[in-house]
Design a protein around this motif. Structure first.
Motif, PDB file in Angstrom:
ATOM      1  N   LEU A 180      17.834 -63.411 -20.957  1.00  0.00           N
ATOM      2  CA  LEU A 180      16.815 -62.371 -21.113  1.00  0.00           C
ATOM      3  C   LEU A 180      15.605 -62.654 -20.231  1.00  0.00           C
ATOM      4  CD1 LEU A 180      16.981 -61.855 -24.985  1.00  0.00           C
ATOM      5  CD2 LEU A 180      17.402 -60.089 -23.267  1.00  0.00           C
ATOM      6  N   SER A 181      15.195 -63.908 -20.170  1.00  0.00           N
ATOM      7  CA  SER A 181      14.042 -64.270 -19.348  1.00  0.00           C
ATOM      8  C   SER A 181      14.306 -63.950 -17.875  1.00  0.00           C
ATOM      9  CB  SER A 181      13.723 -65.758 -19.502  1.00  0.00           C
ATOM     10  OG  SER A 181      13.353 -66.066 -20.829  1.00  0.00           O
ATOM     11  N   LEU A 182      15.498 -64.275 -17.397  1.00  0.00           N
ATOM     12  CA  LEU A 182      15.825 -64.028 -15.998  1.00  0.00           C
ATOM     13  C   LEU A 182      15.929 -62.530 -15.704  1.00  0.00           C
ATOM     14  CD1 LEU A 182      18.388 -66.905 -15.424  1.00  0.00           C
ATOM     15  CD2 LEU A 182      16.076 -66.727 -14.487  1.00  0.00           C
ATOM     16  N   GLU A 183      16.415 -61.765 -16.671  1.00  0.00           N
ATOM     17  CA  GLU A 183      16.425 -60.313 -16.506  1.00  0.00           C
ATOM     18  C   GLU A 183      15.000 -59.781 -16.356  1.00  0.00           C
ATOM     19  OE1 GLU A 183      18.497 -58.367 -19.638  1.00  0.00           O
ATOM     20  OE2 GLU A 183      20.354 -59.496 -19.324  1.00  0.00           O
ATOM     21  N   LEU A 184      14.088 -60.307 -17.154  1.00  0.00           N
ATOM     22  CA  LEU A 184      12.694 -59.857 -17.096  1.00  0.00           C
ATOM     23  C   LEU A 184      12.019 -60.290 -15.799  1.00  0.00           C
ATOM     24  CD1 LEU A 184      11.706 -60.506 -20.812  1.00  0.00           C
ATOM     25  CD2 LEU A 184      11.993 -58.288 -19.703  1.00  0.00           C
ATOM     26  N   VAL A 185      12.400 -61.462 -15.281  1.00  0.00           N
ATOM     27  CA  VAL A 185      11.879 -61.896 -13.986  1.00  0.00           C
ATOM     28  C   VAL A 185      12.296 -60.909 -12.904  1.00  0.00           C
ATOM     29  CG1 VAL A 185      12.128 -63.655 -12.172  1.00  0.00           C
ATOM     30  CG2 VAL A 185      11.710 -64.347 -14.527  1.00  0.00           C
ATOM     31  N   ARG A 186      13.573 -60.523 -12.911  1.00  0.00           N
ATOM     32  CA  ARG A 186      14.050 -59.572 -11.905  1.00  0.00           C
ATOM     33  C   ARG A 186      13.386 -58.207 -12.072  1.00  0.00           C
ATOM     34  NH1 ARG A 186      18.884 -62.534 -12.931  1.00  0.00           N
ATOM     35  NH2 ARG A 186      19.486 -61.109 -14.608  1.00  0.00           N
ATOM     36  N   GLU A 187      13.185 -57.806 -13.321  1.00  0.00           N
ATOM     37  CA  GLU A 187      12.623 -56.484 -13.570  1.00  0.00           C
ATOM     38  C   GLU A 187      11.141 -56.411 -13.194  1.00  0.00           C
ATOM     39  OE1 GLU A 187      12.218 -53.290 -17.276  1.00  0.00           O
ATOM     40  OE2 GLU A 187      13.708 -54.892 -17.330  1.00  0.00           O
ATOM     41  N   THR A 188      10.393 -57.467 -13.472  1.00  0.00           N
ATOM     42  CA  THR A 188       8.943 -57.437 -13.232  1.00  0.00           C
ATOM     43  C   THR A 188       8.559 -57.973 -11.862  1.00  0.00           C
ATOM     44  OG1 THR A 188       8.616 -59.637 -14.226  1.00  0.00           O
ATOM     45  CG2 THR A 188       8.496 -57.720 -15.706  1.00  0.00           C
ATOM     46  N   GLY A 189       9.462 -58.737 -11.213  1.00  0.00           N
ATOM     47  CA  GLY A 189       9.139 -59.290  -9.903  1.00  0.00           C
ATOM     48  C   GLY A 189       8.239 -60.501  -9.946  1.00  0.00           C
ATOM     49  N   CYS A 190       8.065 -61.112 -11.118  1.00  0.00           N
ATOM     50  CA  CYS A 190       7.240 -62.321 -11.195  1.00  0.00           C
ATOM     51  C   CYS A 190       8.054 -63.529 -10.724  1.00  0.00           C
ATOM     52  CB  CYS A 190       6.742 -62.535 -12.621  1.00  0.00           C
ATOM     53  SG  CYS A 190       8.006 -63.082 -13.788  1.00  0.00           S
ATOM     54  N   ALA A 191       7.407 -64.673 -10.619  1.00  0.00           N
ATOM     55  CA  ALA A 191       8.077 -65.928 -10.301  1.00  0.00           C
ATOM     56  C   ALA A 191       8.172 -66.766 -11.578  1.00  0.00           C
ATOM     57  CB  ALA A 191       7.309 -66.685  -9.225  1.00  0.00           C
TER      58      ALA A 191
END
Length: 232
Positions: A180-191
């Protein structure tokens, strides 16, 4: 997104100076995830705390979004953590007197970026819809960590720092939380920078670096040479 150049940190011990960071340099672009591994006591958490502005280095620089964290005073570093850097810890650090709903919105309110539509999407993605009126003490470890992740991403940080975020979770829950965390990283564009002992968790990241003897080694990130130094 994150630039670290020639970072140095030592502690005085009865046996003499202990150099936990000895000229560390690395670059983490937006939208990328990185696992930082190493033996216990090698300085991983120290590195994370310096990047977050929770501790000071003896030399070198840390920049987030082009702003030099190393040159900031305590007030500016606190503002950085409030506005642009999200922190996830092994202990969850939820506020016990607040419900899940209020814990989720807490960081976004501080940052002045509370977006109800985005919060509703996060709630659904993290499967927290039926828990919104509960208090942390009535949640499982996996549920508490999902709330902690939701609280962090609700504020849409530029950089997320996680220190052993799944250390208290079983393997299946750990896999679910990190996916879930990695999905949110991809969705938000954060590092995302994760300190971990887990090879399994590290394997899910885009890159893995290892800290040993105060220096970094391992897989390259964009713009880095194999020794961890930035290319020119």
């Amino acid at each position: 997104m994150l630039d670290v150049n020639d970072l140095r940190k030592r502690y005085d011990t009865p046996q003499g100076p202990l150099r936990v960071l000895d000229g560390v340099s690395m670059h983490l672009p937006a939208g990328q995830s990185l696992a930082l591994m190493g033996e216990s006591g090698c300085g991983k958490s120290t590195f994370l705390h310096v990047v977050a502005g929770l501790d000071s280095a003896d030399g070198g620089t840390v920049s987030v979004d082009g702003d030099n964290v190393s040159a900031m005073d305590d007030s500016a570093r606190a503002a950085l953590r409030r506005d642009r850097v999200g922190l996830i810890f092994q202990q969850f650090n939820l506020i016990p007197s607040l419900t899940v709903r209020d814990n989720l919105s807490f960081q976004a309110r501080l940052a002045g970026r509370l977006d109800r539509d985005w919060l509703d999407r996060l709630t659904g993605r993290l499967d927290l819809g039926g828990l919104m009126d509960r208090y942390p003490e009535h949640l499982s470890g996996g549920q508490q960590q999902r709330v902690a992740i939701g609280r962090t991403f609700a504020a849409r940080p530029s950089l997320v720092l996680a220190d052993e975020p799944t250390g208290n979770l079983d393997e299946a829950t750990s896999d679910s939380v990190m996916a879930l965390s990695l999905e949110l990283v991809r969705e938000t564009g954060c590092a995302l920078l994760v300190v971990t002992h887990s090879d399994r968790l590290a394997g899910a990241m885009d890159r893995t670096l290892r800290l040993s003897g105060g220096r970094l080694s391992g897989g390259r990130l964009d713009g880095e040479r194999p020794d961890g130094e930035r290319s020119q």
